[in-house]
Design a protein around this motif. Structure first.
Motif, PDB file in Angstrom:
ATOM      1  N   MET A   1      42.044  46.154  53.583  1.00  0.00           N
ATOM      2  CA  MET A   1      42.711  45.647  52.395  1.00  0.00           C
ATOM      3  C   MET A   1      41.986  44.374  51.970  1.00  0.00           C
ATOM      4  SD  MET A   1      45.328  46.210  50.267  1.00  0.00           S
ATOM      5  CE  MET A   1      46.201  47.481  51.127  1.00  0.00           C
ATOM      6  N   ALA A   2      41.537  44.336  50.743  1.00  0.00           N
ATOM      7  CA  ALA A   2      40.841  43.175  50.190  1.00  0.00           C
ATOM      8  C   ALA A   2      41.867  42.180  49.656  1.00  0.00           C
ATOM      9  CB  ALA A   2      39.894  43.619  49.086  1.00  0.00           C
ATOM     10  N   THR A   3      41.397  40.981  49.370  1.00  0.00           N
ATOM     11  CA  THR A   3      42.268  39.934  48.865  1.00  0.00           C
ATOM     12  C   THR A   3      41.616  39.277  47.654  1.00  0.00           C
ATOM     13  OG1 THR A   3      43.033  39.509  51.102  1.00  0.00           O
ATOM     14  CG2 THR A   3      43.492  37.821  49.472  1.00  0.00           C
ATOM     15  N   LEU A   4      42.411  39.078  46.626  1.00  0.00           N
ATOM     16  CA  LEU A   4      41.992  38.336  45.443  1.00  0.00           C
ATOM     17  C   LEU A   4      42.717  36.997  45.495  1.00  0.00           C
ATOM     18  CD1 LEU A   4      40.633  38.249  42.598  1.00  0.00           C
ATOM     19  CD2 LEU A   4      42.753  39.210  41.721  1.00  0.00           C
ATOM     20  N   LEU A   5      41.951  35.913  45.539  1.00  0.00           N
ATOM     21  CA  LEU A   5      42.529  34.573  45.552  1.00  0.00           C
ATOM     22  C   LEU A   5      42.276  33.977  44.173  1.00  0.00           C
ATOM     23  CD1 LEU A   5      41.063  33.607  49.008  1.00  0.00           C
ATOM     24  CD2 LEU A   5      43.438  34.181  48.519  1.00  0.00           C
ATOM     25  N   TYR A   6      43.347  33.564  43.511  1.00  0.00           N
ATOM     26  CA  TYR A   6      43.230  33.124  42.126  1.00  0.00           C
ATOM     27  C   TYR A   6      43.919  31.788  41.944  1.00  0.00           C
ATOM     28  CZ  TYR A   6      43.126  33.398  37.060  1.00  0.00           C
ATOM     29  OH  TYR A   6      42.884  33.144  35.746  1.00  0.00           O
ATOM     30  N   GLY A   7      43.186  30.808  41.478  1.00  0.00           N
ATOM     31  CA  GLY A   7      43.742  29.481  41.260  1.00  0.00           C
ATOM     32  C   GLY A   7      43.931  28.735  42.567  1.00  0.00           C
TER      33      GLY A   7
END
Length: 109
Positions: A1-7
């Protein structure tokens, strides 16, 4: 499972590695053009139900973290579908992969 980190704040967004690899192409293309848009997805199993939307803007820090070290083969039809979605008023909606089905095309002839 990938992770998108935003802000700088907010919870990480967990997305399948293959899906995030495709979404990353679309996001990078839009941000290179200095275009803002939304990204929407259904919450994965194991997280509270529902869906989320974030506003993607070139000035907000963004990081893609993949579980797999080797990038997947890219399905350009899926990228095109996601790009069409990104260019619409509703922004990118993470949709299931668009698969080439040669056996269906042969049946149609």
């Amino acid at each position: 499972m990938a992770t998108l980190l935003y802000g700088g704040t907010g919870d990480p967004v967990h997305i399948d590695d293959r899906a995030l690899a495709h979404v990353k192409i679309v996001i990078a293309t839009k941000l290179r053009r200095n275009e803002s848009f939304t990204l929407s997805w259904k919450h994965p199993d194991g997280e509270p139900g529902g869906r989320s939307t974030i506003w993607i803007h070139p000035s907000i820090p963004l990081r893609f973290v993949f579980e797999e070290a080797t990038p997947p083969e890219i399905n350009m039809r899926w990228v095109e579908q996601l790009m069409l979605s990104a260019n619409a008023t509703g922004g990118i909606t993470l949709v299931d992969e668009v698969l080439d089905r040669p056996e269906l095309e042969a049946d149609a002839v």
